[in-house]
Each structure stands twice: as C-alpha cells, then as structure tokens.
Design an enzyme around this catalytic site. Structure first.
Site, PDB file in Angstrom:
ATOM      1  N   ASP A 185     -18.771  -7.678  28.434  1.00 30.02           N
ATOM      2  CA  ASP A 185     -18.686  -8.958  29.133  1.00 30.02           C
ATOM      3  C   ASP A 185     -19.201 -10.044  28.198  1.00 30.02           C
ATOM      4  O   ASP A 185     -20.401 -10.108  27.908  1.00 30.02           O
ATOM      5  CB  ASP A 185     -19.521  -8.890  30.416  1.00 30.02           C
ATOM      6  N   HIS A 186     -18.292 -10.914  27.755  1.00 33.85           N
ATOM      7  CA  HIS A 186     -18.655 -11.912  26.751  1.00 33.85           C
ATOM      8  C   HIS A 186     -19.521 -13.030  27.325  1.00 33.85           C
ATOM      9  O   HIS A 186     -20.031 -13.864  26.574  1.00 33.85           O
ATOM     10  CB  HIS A 186     -17.387 -12.505  26.123  1.00 33.85           C
ATOM     11  N   ARG A 187     -19.709 -13.048  28.638  1.00 35.40           N
ATOM     12  CA  ARG A 187     -20.599 -14.053  29.217  1.00 35.40           C
ATOM     13  C   ARG A 187     -22.047 -13.771  28.847  1.00 35.40           C
ATOM     14  O   ARG A 187     -22.854 -14.711  28.709  1.00 35.40           O
ATOM     15  CB  ARG A 187     -20.476 -14.078  30.746  1.00 35.40           C
TER      16      ARG A 187
END
Length: 489
Positions: free
Chosen positions: A459-461
């Site tokens: 998850d690049h968040r």
C-alpha cells in the site's frame, strides 16, 4: 440461540434460528443436514453445516429433544434470525403438534403480510442475545407500518409464509396469485436490480409472489421471449402468458446452450467484494526480485531429518514465512494499516501471518496468530494445521480475521510470479513463484541453480518505495543466505 415460545404447545416446540456466525453476516447457506425429522438430539449436538461469506461452520442445537421439522432444504440461503429447525423438547407429553410450525416473530427481512392474529408471543430477553456460535440477530425497536394492499384476511405470519418468501430469495418461488400492491411495486433489491438491468418497468409487471411481491420469474415473464438470457423459450412454453404456469428458468442448466451461469455467493461473493474494495482503495505498487534459493532448499532437506522437526511438514513455504517474519522485524513500519476514519497509520507490534489458500469453495486467507513469537517447529505446526483445516473446509471466521501481512504461493501452479492484490486491511502481500533449476552466475561461473521470483505488493499510502524495496531485499537476502535467520533474528 434464540427460541420461540408462543402459545399452547410453544413450551414443547422450540425454534432454532440461523445465528450470526461471523460478525455481522446477514445470511448463510445450508450445506448439509445431519439430522432428519424424528431424530433425537442432545444439547450441543451438531445438526447442520452452513456456509457464510467467510467459511463453512457447523451449528450445534442448544437443547435436548426430537427433531420435529426441518424448515429449509439443503442448498437454501437463509437470512440470519430465521427459524431453520423445530425441536420437540417434550416428546410423549401428549400435547398436540402445532398446526403450522410456530414462527412467533420472524425478522423484518422475511416477514410476510401482517396478520390479525390473537396469538401473543411469550416475552423473550431484550437486546442481542449470545448464542453458541456468534450472536443472534438484534431485534429492532422500530415499528413498521403494514404494507398497503398486502394483507389477506385470515392469513397468519406462520412458517409457511416465511418459507415462501425465503424460497423467492433463493430463486425457487412457487407462483402464488396475489393482489398487486398499490403505489410502489413490491420487490426485493435483487429483483429491482434485475428489472433495471433488463429495462423492465416494475409497475407493468404482474406479481405472482406471496403478498403481491414481484419475483425474478415475473420480471423474466414480462420481457419478450427472445430476450431471455439469449436463449429461446422451451417448446412447451406458451407464446403469450400473462400469468404463466411454466416459467422459464433464469439460469440455464449446466451443459445446455452456449453459456453457463453460476450464482455468485458464499466465499466467491466475499472474495470479489474484498478484492474490488482493496484494488480501488489502496494504491498498489508491486516490486519483483529474482533470487538464488539453492542454499535454502538444502536447508529444507536437512531440516526434514532433524529430530526437532519430526512429524512436522518442512517445505520451502516454512522458511519463506520465517524469512518474511525476520524482514518485518527489521522493517516494522511495513506491518501497519491505514485507518481512513481516524486519519492514522496503525503500526502493529504483532504479526498475524495470512496464508492464501485455494479451496473448493474459493480463495480464503486464514492467518497464524502471533506468528512473530513462534519458533520454527511451532510455525511449522501452525502452517500444517492451517492448510489441512482449509482443505477440509473447516476454517472458522475468526481464523480469517485480524491478518496483518499475507503470503500467496502461486509457484505451486508452476507460475513464475504475479501481481497480488492486498488483503483488505493489510499493507503488504508477498507472492512466491515456482522454484526452478536455471542457469545462474555463481562464484564467477554459470551453473545450474534453484531460482525463484518474489513479488511484493504494498500500500503506497503508508509504504514508500524505499521501505518496500528494503523489505523485499531483506526477505530475498535471507532466502539466499539462510544463516541470516540467525544473525538477523
């Protein structure tokens, strides 16, 4: 479990309702009955197996007695709170059996027309009552107005009405002539969606269901015969049928026609919803690394003969799982979750390691609780139990909740790698490709080595490229040099 008690023989005949077996699930499919009418049952005895959107679960009966009636057939999807079996808890008492299976207060989801009945249900405990599996359905304090045009003089809200409405939910309703409802046509949400997809105005459809409810068959009957799922009507169907006695089935039987339609339900339905939600919520990034795992494979063979691993299944997945746990210890920020509601990143100081498992009912992801605290033999035992339970279809909903990081082994199918989708609520998933003998430069010479490709989606968040790359590189480094399981632990 909740039991109905109404009047007369109510104290003798107890109703066992479908419990909430998985934290808020609204329905379950009856897979198999283990008892039949006339069979004696005891408190705690398993009477049936049901499948929810998460798992297959066996339901125990909460009292002694003799089975009086099974309310639904195998393969029927039943809403939580609906009575599924009636038990005679005082056989031989001489009291007459009820004329109809008692259903004192069916839930609103399957309630038929309100009836003028003099029977007064006995008081039950208020609130959501604990049951043997999960919790019973919470009773609503909201009083609903009677449906207009739906009441029939002398009709009661008995088990037959509930069963008829439930049958319609499962697409097997028996057409019953009823008065059309005034105002907005009566139809359940799936039927309304079907009508919208087919371009049918429900106001023009003649209802045939209980209490004037429009069924799927009514919608199909309202359109031209050539429009029915792309197939012509059977020769026996009437050309014009305002109230057809032979209703074309919306789903063609397997092996006929050029298409087969399979109902989306159970594990498949839950998996689809979870994957769509994850794919369009978490911005996925996938990175790949190809690694020489020859030393790891040698260690696997050595561990198989180790006395501390006797009786345990030792395979590459075991060492890959251990390597992942060590890599998480070196990069703890990976083991986190995104809390959208509170706008927080939740870093978890425990690892519930998910293992994706393909089962006859679909893909499930049970997890090993507190995997970070387990020794290698303990981890091997937990993996073995998880896999065998999943294959037998006995994985519980609790076993699939609370995962933090997941491993999916696509290599067992001979696949080199993939781009896995995150399990909802998790931040990373590692895909393992097939381990193959390939030419590899080792100590300056090209030699045949055992090689695999790892793919990490995250998850690049909350995981940036540097953290994700470092985590994947650490995992690969441990597999290439298994002694790091000791030096980095």
């Amino acid at each position: 479990m909740t039991a109905d008690t109404s009047t007369g023989s109510a104290a003798r005949y107890r109703e066992f309702r479908m419990p909430d077996v998985g934290e808020g699930l609204t329905e379950a499919e009856i897979l198999k009955w283990y008892v039949q009418p006339g069979d004696a049952v005891t408190d705690g005895q398993v009477v049936c197996e049901v499948e929810t959107a998460k798992a297959a679960v066996e339901l125990p009966i909460p009292y002694d007695g003799v089975v009086h009636e099974l309310r639904f057939e195998e393969g029927t999807t039943v809403d939580v709170g609906v009575s599924i079996i009636t038990v005679d808890v005082a056989p031989g008492s001489g009291e007459p059996a009820p004329a109809a299976a008692p259903e004192a207060s069916p839930p609103a989801a399957v309630t038929a027309a309100p009836a003028a009945t003099t029977a007064t249900p006995a008081a039950e405990p208020t609130g959501r009552q604990p049951v043997l599996v999960g919790y019973g359905v919470a009773e609503s304090s909201t009083k609903r107005r009677p449906r207009r045009g739906a009441s029939v003089p002398g009709q009661t809200t008995g088990g037959a009405a509930a069963a008829a409405v439930q049958a319609e939910l499962n697409g097997r309703a028996t057409p019953v002539v009823g008065a059309p409802a005034a105002g907005r046509p009566l139809a359940k949400p799936p039927v309304r969606k079907l009508a919208k997809d087919l371009g049918v105005d429900l106001a023009t459809v003649t209802p045939s269901g209980q209490d004037g409810i429009i069924t799927r068959e009514d919608v199909y009957a309202a359109i031209a015969p050539t429009e029915l799922v792309g197939e012509p009507l059977p020769p026996t169907a009437p050309a014009v049928a305002p109230a057809p006695t032979v209703v074309p089935a919306p789903v063609a039987p397997a092996g006929t026609g050029r298409e087969t339609r399979i109902p989306i339900k159970g594990v498949r339905k839950a998996t689809a919803a979870a994957m769509v939600g994850s794919a369009f919520t978490a911005p996925h990034v996938t990175e790949f690394v190809t690694v020489d795992v020859t030393r790891m494979m040698k260690l696997v063979e050595e561990l198989k003969s180790d006395k501390d691993m006797a009786g345990l299944r030792v395979n590459p997945l075991l060492l890959i799982a251990k390597a992942l746990l060590v890599a998480i210890k070196r990069n703890p920020e990976v083991n986190a979750a995104w809390d959208e509601a509170n706008q927080e990143i939740v870093v978890k100081h425990y690892v519930n390691l998910g293992i994706a498992a393909a089962t006859p009912r679909g893909l499930i992801v049970p997890n090993i609780k507190d995997a970070h605290d387990k020794t290698l033999p303990q981890l091997a035992a937990a993996l073995g139990e998880l896999v065998s339970t999943a294959r037998e279809g006995r994985t519980t909903p609790v076993a699939m909740q609370g995962g933090t990081v997941t491993i999916t082994n696509v290599g067992v199918f001979g696949v080199d790698t993939g781009t896995p989708i995150l399990n909802p609520g998790e931040s990373a998933i590692l895909a393992i490709g097939a381990i193959k003998l390939q030419p590899w430069v080792h100590k300056g010479k090209v030699k045949p080595r055992q090689v695999t490709t790892l793919a990490l989606s995250f998850d690049h968040r909350l995981i940036d490229g540097e953290l994700g790359s470092r985590f994947l590189a650490d995992t690969a480094a441990i597999l290439e040099q298994p002694k790091r399981l000791i030096t980095w632990a």
